[in-house]
Design a protein around this motif. Structure first.
Motif, PDB file in Angstrom:
ATOM      1  N   HIS A 220      60.582 154.612  50.573  1.00 14.81           N
ATOM      2  CA  HIS A 220      59.467 153.815  51.078  1.00 14.81           C
ATOM      3  C   HIS A 220      59.552 152.376  50.602  1.00 14.81           C
ATOM      4  CE1 HIS A 220      57.091 157.238  52.667  1.00 14.81           C
ATOM      5  NE2 HIS A 220      57.666 157.912  51.673  1.00 14.81           N
ATOM      6  N   VAL A 221      59.061 151.451  51.426  1.00 12.55           N
ATOM      7  CA  VAL A 221      58.880 150.059  51.024  1.00 12.55           C
ATOM      8  C   VAL A 221      57.516 149.943  50.368  1.00 12.55           C
ATOM      9  CG1 VAL A 221      58.666 147.677  51.821  1.00 12.55           C
ATOM     10  CG2 VAL A 221      60.344 149.190  52.880  1.00 12.55           C
ATOM     11  N   GLU A 222      57.492 149.507  49.127  1.00 12.45           N
ATOM     12  CA  GLU A 222      56.223 149.371  48.425  1.00 12.45           C
ATOM     13  C   GLU A 222      55.512 148.091  48.865  1.00 12.45           C
ATOM     14  OE1 GLU A 222      55.061 151.724  46.501  1.00 12.45           O
ATOM     15  OE2 GLU A 222      56.892 152.924  46.679  1.00 12.45           O
ATOM     16  N   GLY A 223      54.185 148.147  48.942  1.00 10.27           N
ATOM     17  CA  GLY A 223      53.404 146.967  49.296  1.00 10.27           C
ATOM     18  C   GLY A 223      53.257 146.814  50.804  1.00 10.27           C
ATOM     19  N   PRO A 224      52.531 145.775  51.253  1.00  6.76           N
ATOM     20  CA  PRO A 224      52.307 145.573  52.687  1.00  6.76           C
ATOM     21  C   PRO A 224      53.613 145.296  53.418  1.00  6.76           C
ATOM     22  CG  PRO A 224      51.591 143.646  51.437  1.00  6.76           C
ATOM     23  CD  PRO A 224      51.901 144.711  50.440  1.00  6.76           C
ATOM     24  N   HIS A 225      53.846 146.024  54.508  1.00  2.36           N
ATOM     25  CA  HIS A 225      55.075 145.839  55.270  1.00  2.36           C
ATOM     26  C   HIS A 225      54.866 146.333  56.690  1.00  2.36           C
ATOM     27  CE1 HIS A 225      55.302 150.030  53.884  1.00  2.36           C
ATOM     28  NE2 HIS A 225      56.054 150.261  54.953  1.00  2.36           N
ATOM     29  N   ALA A 226      55.766 145.929  57.553  1.00  2.55           N
ATOM     30  CA  ALA A 226      55.728 146.363  58.944  1.00  2.55           C
ATOM     31  C   ALA A 226      56.581 147.611  59.137  1.00  2.55           C
ATOM     32  CB  ALA A 226      56.248 145.243  59.848  1.00  2.55           C
ATOM     33  N   ARG A 227      56.249 148.373  60.159  1.00  5.74           N
ATOM     34  CA  ARG A 227      57.174 149.407  60.602  1.00  5.74           C
ATOM     35  C   ARG A 227      58.411 148.726  61.192  1.00  5.74           C
ATOM     36  NH1 ARG A 227      55.161 154.556  60.671  1.00  5.74           N
ATOM     37  NH2 ARG A 227      52.906 154.792  60.479  1.00  5.74           N
ATOM     38  N   MET A 228      59.553 149.421  61.125  1.00 10.04           N
ATOM     39  CA  MET A 228      60.820 148.814  61.512  1.00 10.04           C
ATOM     40  C   MET A 228      61.465 149.658  62.600  1.00 10.04           C
ATOM     41  SD  MET A 228      61.822 148.035  57.553  1.00 10.04           S
ATOM     42  CE  MET A 228      60.484 147.394  56.502  1.00 10.04           C
ATOM     43  N   TYR A 229      61.646 149.051  63.778  1.00 12.05           N
ATOM     44  CA  TYR A 229      62.005 149.798  64.979  1.00 12.05           C
ATOM     45  C   TYR A 229      63.454 149.545  65.392  1.00 12.05           C
ATOM     46  CZ  TYR A 229      56.943 150.336  65.283  1.00 12.05           C
ATOM     47  OH  TYR A 229      55.633 150.643  65.015  1.00 12.05           O
ATOM     48  N   GLU A 230      64.179 150.626  65.612  1.00 14.03           N
ATOM     49  CA  GLU A 230      65.591 150.558  65.981  1.00 14.03           C
ATOM     50  C   GLU A 230      65.778 150.930  67.445  1.00 14.03           C
ATOM     51  OE1 GLU A 230      69.332 149.813  66.088  1.00 14.03           O
ATOM     52  OE2 GLU A 230      68.296 149.562  64.146  1.00 14.03           O
ATOM     53  N   GLY A 231      66.453 150.033  68.203  1.00 19.03           N
ATOM     54  CA  GLY A 231      66.735 150.292  69.612  1.00 19.03           C
ATOM     55  C   GLY A 231      68.098 150.933  69.845  1.00 19.03           C
ATOM     56  N   LEU A 232      69.033 150.751  68.905  1.00 20.38           N
ATOM     57  CA  LEU A 232      70.372 151.319  68.974  1.00 20.38           C
ATOM     58  C   LEU A 232      71.011 151.056  70.345  1.00 20.38           C
ATOM     59  CD1 LEU A 232      71.977 152.757  66.727  1.00 20.38           C
ATOM     60  CD2 LEU A 232      71.542 154.912  67.917  1.00 20.38           C
ATOM     61  N   TRP A 233      71.031 149.774  70.724  1.00 19.37           N
ATOM     62  CA  TRP A 233      71.653 149.299  71.967  1.00 19.37           C
ATOM     63  C   TRP A 233      71.095 150.021  73.200  1.00 19.37           C
ATOM     64  CZ3 TRP A 233      75.005 150.818  67.855  1.00 19.37           C
ATOM     65  CH2 TRP A 233      75.455 149.744  67.068  1.00 19.37           C
ATOM     66  N   GLY A 234      69.791 150.201  73.207  1.00 13.13           N
ATOM     67  CA  GLY A 234      69.147 150.773  74.379  1.00 13.13           C
ATOM     68  C   GLY A 234      69.154 152.285  74.454  1.00 13.13           C
TER      69      GLY A 234
END
Length: 376
Positions: A220-234
């Motif tokens: 986990h990323v500690e503290g306030p953070h965004a979700r991180m989205y992977e497209g994997l080249w479509g």
């Protein structure tokens, strides 16, 4: 009563915010940045940290910064060079004979690891076998299977060294490879007696006054953070959230978590000679052409990328990506202008029939952000 007219800021907040909004409008879920000119600092954000809830991104969020980690590790290695405990042009096999034995260990130097001219192959496609092959024929199966996998760096290094070599040691252009920085992490551990992450935290991060920069101790990323989205080249539609991930698959090469403010502070101090001395910094800024993972050719020193923008000047910094997260940080050579930005979607472009990524509005919007942030 007379009022003194304030001096105009050398920043254009409206234009900078418009650049972030343009990137969000082009399809980036969220983007946040800090831009500084002299003593003037602007922070901004646009879009969402969570596509399901609509929670907004904010400029103070922590973020996985990917290969910007390499600059921190390179600085730590150069500190040891300054102390005489590591030789820049010494064969890596002298220090790590078990990991790099024989002729390769004798031919490849520490400098070649730092500037990606070792000729060692990239291990990541072998650590995540479902992403091997043409961009239109990959899957996220191994990304999902290995989300909580604890990786042994020695095993990952072995994957890279066993793969076909893309170049001769010392040849140019170099070929970017995370295998190099896993080896540098083990080298730091060998000469300092401490894990590389611990040494970097104590001797690079803390002295630079970076209060929100650290290696994660879990998925986990500690503290306030965004979700991180992977497209994997479509291949992932909609893009998949990989913000919870065990980063032991590339800790010494891409593991750090930081903020845009901390990154600007770090590169400012590095270029001012406050992290390593003048001679070591000069070595870091000796560049060679290197073929990056996306196929482009960049000017790369020892953990530092050189970016020349006609009419604007020469900038030094780095860019990074992990699953779902991208970060860029560049500071002008004289320290007078700086920009760090973070985005929470990666590999958004679908490939064409030849395997080349098709143009996407996000690409043009990122160029606009660079131009406005670094050139005004």
């Amino acid at each position: 009563m007379d009022h003194e007219t304030p001096a105009p800021s050398r920043l254009d907040p409206a234009a900078l915010q418009a650049a972030l909004d343009g990137l969000h409008d082009a399809g980036m879920p969220g983007v946040f940045a800090e831009v500084g000119v002299g003593g003037d600092v602007w922070q901004g954000a646009s879009g969402v940290a969570d596509t399901e809830t609509g929670r907004p991104v904010t400029p103070d969020m922590r973020h996985r910064v990917g290969s910007i980690t390499k600059t921190f590790v390179a600085a730590a290695v150069l500190q040891q060079v300054e102390q005489g405990r590591i030789g820049l042009d010494a064969p890596i096999g002298e220090q790590l004979p078990d990991l790099v034995p024989g002729e390769r260990g004798r031919r490849v130097t520490v400098r070649m690891l730092l500037n990606h001219t070792s000729g060692f192959a990239e291990y990541i496609p072998y650590a995540f076998p479902s992403i091997q092959g043409a961009p239109w024929d990959v899957s996220a199966q191994s990304l999902d299977d290995y989300r909580f996998r604890a990786c042994d760096p020695a095993e990952l290094i072995a994957l890279g060294l066993a793969a076909p070599s893309p170049a001769e040691p010392g040849g140019t252009p170099g070929v970017y490879s995370n295998t190099n920085y896993l080896l540098l992490g083990r080298l730091l551990e060998k000469v300092t007696g401490a894990p590389a992450e611990e040494y970097v935290a104590e001797h690079v991060v803390a002295p630079a006054g970076l209060r929100h920069t650290a290696f994660p101790t879990g998925p986990h990323v500690e503290g306030p953070h965004a979700r991180m989205y992977e497209g994997l080249w479509g291949t992932l539609e909609p893009p998949r959230d990989y913000s919870v991930y065990d980063m032991s698959w590339d800790m010494a090469g891409a593991g750090l978590v930081s903020t845009v403010a901390d990154l600007n502070r770090f590169f400012g101090k590095l270029l001012a000679g406050e992290v390593v001395g003048a001679a070591a910094l000069a070595e870091m800024r000796r560049t060679v052409p290197v073929v990056a993972l996306d196929g482009s050719t960049i000017e790369y020193g020892l953990g530092l990328e050189k970016l020349t923008i006609p009419g604007c000047g020469t900038f030094w910094g780095n860019r990074g990506t992990v699953w779902g997260a991208g970060t860029m940080s560049f500071t002008r050579e004289d320290g007078g202008r700086r920009m760090s930005a973070a985005i929470n979607l990666m590999r958004w472009s679908k490939p064409d029939a030849s395997g080349q990524p098709q143009p996407h509005p996000i690409d043009g919007a990122i160029k606009v952000l660079y131009q406005r942030a670094l050139c005004g």
